[in-house]
Scaffold this active site. Sequence first.
Site, PDB file in Angstrom:
ATOM      1  CG  HIS A 151      -0.365   0.110   2.530  1.00 41.03           C
ATOM      2  ND1 HIS A 151       0.503  -0.837   3.057  1.00 41.03           N
ATOM      3  CD2 HIS A 151      -0.481   1.063   3.501  1.00 41.03           C
ATOM      4  CE1 HIS A 151       0.869  -0.479   4.279  1.00 41.03           C
ATOM      5  NE2 HIS A 151       0.290   0.676   4.561  1.00 41.03           N
ATOM      6  CG  HIS A 166       0.128   4.415   5.271  1.00 37.92           C
ATOM      7  ND1 HIS A 166      -0.685   3.563   5.983  1.00 37.92           N
ATOM      8  CD2 HIS A 166      -0.423   5.660   5.415  1.00 37.92           C
ATOM      9  CE1 HIS A 166      -1.693   4.254   6.516  1.00 37.92           C
ATOM     10  NE2 HIS A 166      -1.547   5.517   6.188  1.00 37.92           N
ATOM     11  CG  ASP A 220       4.913   3.082   7.380  1.00 40.81           C
ATOM     12  OD1 ASP A 220       3.999   3.561   6.682  1.00 40.81           O
ATOM     13  OD2 ASP A 220       4.706   2.225   8.252  1.00 40.81           O
ATOM     14  CG  HIS A 255      -3.947  -0.235   6.895  1.00 41.76           C
ATOM     15  ND1 HIS A 255      -3.675  -0.193   8.241  1.00 41.76           N
ATOM     16  CD2 HIS A 255      -3.031   0.568   6.299  1.00 41.76           C
ATOM     17  CE1 HIS A 255      -2.645   0.607   8.453  1.00 41.76           C
ATOM     18  NE2 HIS A 255      -2.239   1.082   7.291  1.00 41.76           N
TER      19      HIS A 255
END
Length: 289
Positions: A66, A68, A70, A154
């Site tokens: 995904h 994000h 990080d 999520h």
Amino acid sequence: MDRPDRLVLLGTKGGPAIRPGGPMPTASLLCIGGRACVVDCGLGVSKALVEAGIDLKTLDLVFLTHLHSDHVLELGPLLHTAWTTGLAHPVQVFGPPGTAALWDGFVASLRYDIDLRIADEGRPDLRDLVRIQEFTEGPLPVDGLSVAAFRVHHPPVTDCFALRFDSPGWSVTFSSDTAYFPPLADFARGSDILVHEAMLERGVDRLVARTGNGSRLKDHITRSHTEAADAARIAASAGVKTLVLHHLIPADDPAITAADWQAAVAPIFPGRLIVGQDGLTLTPETPPK
């Protein structure tokens, strides 16, 4: 190229912040079926791959679960660094919708450098070497390897995918970031290794105090991630041999040790438990080192 099967946890902390002496954000290396798969590209992935013995100019496959930060912050720098190391063959990048825009933005920001190195150093055009393929649920077209994606929960991210890799030798499933999501057990069923994110909620307050943004950040963490005991429930239901706790929240709290993670999991999951650490290596035949 001979690539012995192995799983290397390159970065094991949840979230983008880094602290002195602490672990790095999420990234893994999975060598399986003769292919080398980088799964997520958190900050530090390039150096960690080199330390794991990977010559970056041989970079093979990259997967993003995904978008994000990080998990993607070092996608562009990894590919660019591989290129300056001598990469001259195409690299396939599989990612969720938005991955192409992420890559296009990076190469636009580095256009001066890329164009200069092509003209001055005679390099092939990096933009021609990177092949982006966006995916949703289902099988992914990877030569010689079975790879499948499964949408997990999520929030607020909707395009977030667990990934399963199968070869004749072994199978490895990555949960990606997810709240407790029982359907994941069916997707991971029978895997030799389940790499599952894990949280100990009692450590979240201290994490939030260090990071800031108080109740908003805590609310995101607790509704979007999985308690270690629930990760154990997924692993037990899936019948996996080994559960690897990854994307740890918190990962760098001295008040929380491996014994705390083990205490949360042991009553529920009867198989082998590995608490993730940066650089930890597992193979199909041998214990971690």
